[in-house]
Design a protein around this motif. Structure first.
Motif, short mmCIF file in Angstrom:
data_model
loop_
_atom_site.label_atom_id
_atom_site.label_comp_id
_atom_site.label_asym_id
_atom_site.label_seq_id
_atom_site.Cartn_x
_atom_site.Cartn_y
_atom_site.Cartn_z
N SER A 38 44.69 41.47 36.97
CA SER A 38 44.71 42.93 36.90
C SER A 38 43.47 43.54 37.57
CB SER A 38 44.77 43.39 35.45
OG SER A 38 43.53 43.18 34.81
N THR A 39 43.59 44.80 37.92
CA THR A 39 42.45 45.51 38.51
C THR A 39 41.29 45.59 37.53
OG1 THR A 39 43.95 46.84 39.86
CG2 THR A 39 41.73 47.70 39.53
N ALA A 41 40.53 43.50 35.12
CA ALA A 41 39.89 42.19 35.02
C ALA A 41 38.95 41.96 36.20
CB ALA A 41 40.93 41.09 34.94
N LYS A 42 39.38 42.35 37.37
CA LYS A 42 38.53 42.19 38.56
C LYS A 42 37.29 43.06 38.47
CE LYS A 42 42.46 41.08 41.58
NZ LYS A 42 43.33 41.57 42.67
N LEU A 43 37.47 44.29 37.94
CA LEU A 43 36.33 45.19 37.78
C LEU A 43 35.31 44.59 36.82
CD1 LEU A 43 34.98 47.99 38.14
CD2 LEU A 43 36.36 48.79 36.21
N ILE A 44 35.79 44.03 35.73
CA ILE A 44 34.89 43.41 34.75
C ILE A 44 34.15 42.24 35.39
CG2 ILE A 44 34.80 42.11 32.59
CD1 ILE A 44 37.28 43.77 31.71
N ARG A 65 37.98 57.08 38.78
CA ARG A 65 39.00 56.95 39.80
C ARG A 65 38.98 55.56 40.46
NH1 ARG A 65 42.75 60.85 38.89
NH2 ARG A 65 41.79 62.93 38.73
N VAL A 66 39.18 54.55 39.66
CA VAL A 66 39.22 53.18 40.16
C VAL A 66 40.56 52.93 40.84
CG1 VAL A 66 39.11 50.74 39.52
CG2 VAL A 66 37.67 52.42 38.34
N ASP A 67 40.54 52.48 42.08
CA ASP A 67 41.78 52.16 42.79
C ASP A 67 42.56 51.10 42.03
OD1 ASP A 67 41.28 53.93 44.82
OD2 ASP A 67 40.36 52.44 46.16
N GLY A 68 43.84 51.36 41.79
CA GLY A 68 44.67 50.40 41.09
C GLY A 68 44.75 50.64 39.60
N VAL A 69 43.98 51.62 39.08
CA VAL A 69 44.03 51.99 37.65
C VAL A 69 44.47 53.44 37.54
CG1 VAL A 69 42.73 52.23 35.52
CG2 VAL A 69 42.20 50.37 37.09
N LYS A 70 45.50 53.69 36.77
CA LYS A 70 46.07 55.03 36.66
C LYS A 70 45.16 55.99 35.91
CE LYS A 70 50.58 57.16 36.17
NZ LYS A 70 52.03 56.92 35.89
N ALA A 71 44.45 55.49 34.89
CA ALA A 71 43.54 56.34 34.12
C ALA A 71 42.41 56.85 35.00
CB ALA A 71 42.96 55.57 32.95
N SER A 72 42.01 58.10 34.80
CA SER A 72 40.95 58.70 35.61
C SER A 72 39.60 58.06 35.34
CB SER A 72 40.85 60.20 35.33
OG SER A 72 42.05 60.86 35.67
N ARG A 73 39.34 57.75 34.09
CA ARG A 73 38.05 57.19 33.70
C ARG A 73 38.24 55.83 33.05
NH1 ARG A 73 37.46 62.72 32.97
NH2 ARG A 73 35.49 63.62 33.71
#
Length: 504
Positions: A38-39, A41-44, A65-73
């Motif tokens: 998942s995006t 998991a990669k961010l972490i 606004r992380v690319d690949g994550v629908k939530a804004s924050r």
């Protein structure tokens, strides 16, 4: 506050239609942990690899606004060992980044954590606490925009009961905070009684309010003595929740309801006297517990008793040295009018006998001595009953609403002896919280009784001034545990919830 429980993996969290995500990360999480593709998991993994994020409790990283994550924050928060206490601290830290934003719906993702008891409860309670703002007399206060919190877990079914108890406790704590935080002119005994009556409108709680005439007829001389110095009329509130069999003995909760305490003729110093609006913290906790009971509806019978009045200096006020007769018939020499809480409680404890209770628990902001002894971390617990002590302590541990058992040796009662009455209402400074408990004990000989002194835990002072809502979580957990015990002893028949699935 609306709470929702949902099975939510990191991959599902990526696509979740939500305003913000708080993702808790425990110590030792491997880079190939569940949802590694998942995006999130990669961010972490990336944040940890460069040292921008650590898993110590409360450590955080905010992304927008992380690319690949629908939530804004996205807020990554360290959860340390993933214990319930660590989760609580982590969620408070995470919510701190969102409270001032226009975020409306927050997801708290626990799916990455190794499963431990109490995580869901801690997340719910911490979210409610972090987002709470008192606005009743300060409409300009900036309340959080967050109106809904989704708790994401790996296995939803395994934590359904825990979530239900947590949601009820959060509602109860919020109610207790509201009424404890109100200034005395917005929380008179009459207003408190009206609030209790509104809880009764939910159908599962019946509330009766007694006034001066009824209290006089009952012979509650100690309660009347405290109230006689104020123009505000006293109220004796009786609440009844029947979730168990009609024949099942109730647990009786007695809450000290001094809506403002000046100390009476033995007047307090002016400094910080405003905080004496919190002297009805015990009453607020009983009200909050009944809000939680109405929400959760466990299979147990509970009675709530709240003697509510003000303690004011006036020409009609009780004087040091006056002797009054309690409802029990025992006489009391009032050496200090600022030791009034025990006077209103003693008559309520005598009244409790008529219910032939399973046990009686009184809750009171009773003594500054308890604050000196235990600070603001644990409430003082006093009881001669070993099973009751163990049950209340266990409930405190599970709910993270801690208490500590204090002694009740008979020698502590020596100072209550007087030549002019059956007892005095004070016994000097030494061991003040214990001697106060020994006073109350004199009115509980025919009952299993426990006393919770919450003077140090019902509110906070200083920059964080405000009610805590304690010990609602402890009381609710105790009642849930007792409901389980009753069910094991004998299946309930004919209770209000006999046709419903029992919770707890």
């Amino acid at each position: 506050m609306n709470f929702e429980l949902k099975a939510l993996s990191l991959t599902q969290a990526d696509k979740s239609a939500i305003d913000a995500l708080i993702v808790l990360v425990a110590d030792g999480l491997a880079s190939n942990a569940s949802g590694a593709g998942s995006t999130l998991a990669k961010l972490i993994a990336q944040a940890r690899s460069v040292g921008d994020f650590e898993t110590g409790v409360g450590s955080s990283l905010v992304a927008y606004r992380v690319d690949g994550v629908k939530a804004s924050r996205v807020v990554l928060v360290g959860a340390g060992d993933a214990s319930a206490g660590s989760v609580r601290r982590a969620v408070v830290a995470g919510m701190g980044h969102l409270k001032a934003t226009k975020t409306k719906k927050v997801g708290v993702v626990l799916s990455l954590l190794p499963e431990k008891t109490g995580q869901v409860r801690a997340a719910v309670m911490a979210s409610a606490d972090a987002l709470y703002t008192f606005t009743t007399t300060k409409p300009s206060a900036k309340a959080s925009h967050v109106s809904a919190v989704q708790i994401g877990v790996a296995d939803e079914k395994s934590v359904l009961n825990e979530f239900a108890v947590a949601r009820a406790a959060a509602a109860g704590v919020a109610f207790a905070k509201e009424w404890a935080n109100r200034p005395a002119n917005h929380a008179t005994p009459t207003m408190l009684a009206n609030a209790a009556s509104k809880i009764g409108r939910k159908g599962v709680v019946k509330t009766t309010v007694l006034g001066h005439k009824e209290v006089t007829a009952l012979g509650m001389g100690a309660f009347l003595a405290v109230a006689q110095g104020s123009p505000e009329p006293l109220r004796f509130i009786v609440m009844n929740y029947q979730g168990g069999a009609k024949s099942s003995a109730p647990v009786v909760l007695v809450g000290k309801g001094i809506t403002f305490d000046t100390g009476g003729i033995s007047i307090k110093p002016a400094s910080e006297m405003d905080e004496m609006k919190y002297d009805m913290g015990g009453a607020a906790s009983v009200l909050g517990t009944f809000v939680a009971l109405a929400e959760l509806q466990p299979a147990i019978n509970v009675v709530g008793l709240i003697p509510a009045c003000e303690n004011m200096p006036d020409g009609l006020s009780v004087k040091p040295g006056d002797v009054v007769t309690s409802m029990s018939g025992q006489t009391i020499e009032i050496l200090n009018t600022d030791a009034e809480g025990r006077l209103v409680l003693c008559d309520a404890l005598t009244y409790a006998e008529r219910f032939k209770p399973r046990c009686v628990i009184d809750i009171a902001t009773l003594t500054g001595a308890c604050v000196i002894a235990l600070g603001g971390v644990r409430s003082g617990l006093f009881t001669e009953s070993e099973p009751l002590a163990q049950s209340l302590s266990a409930a405190g541990d599970v709910s993270l609403d801690l208490c500590w058992r204090m002694p009740l040796d008979d020698e502590y009662a020596e100072g209550l002896k007087t030549s002019f009455a059956d007892m005095a209402n004070v016994a000097g400074r030494a061991g003040g919280s214990i001697t106060a408990a020994k006073f109350l004990q004199k009115f509980t000989k025919n009952m299993h009784w426990a006393h919770l002194d919450v003077a140090g835990t019902a509110w906070k002072s200083g920059a964080a001034k405000g009610a805590t809502g304690r010990p609602v979580p402890l009381l609710l957990q105790y009642l849930v545990d007792e409901a389980q015990t009753l069910r094991a002893e004998k299946p309930a028949k004919g209770g209000a919830n006999s046709k419903k699935k029992k919770v707890g």
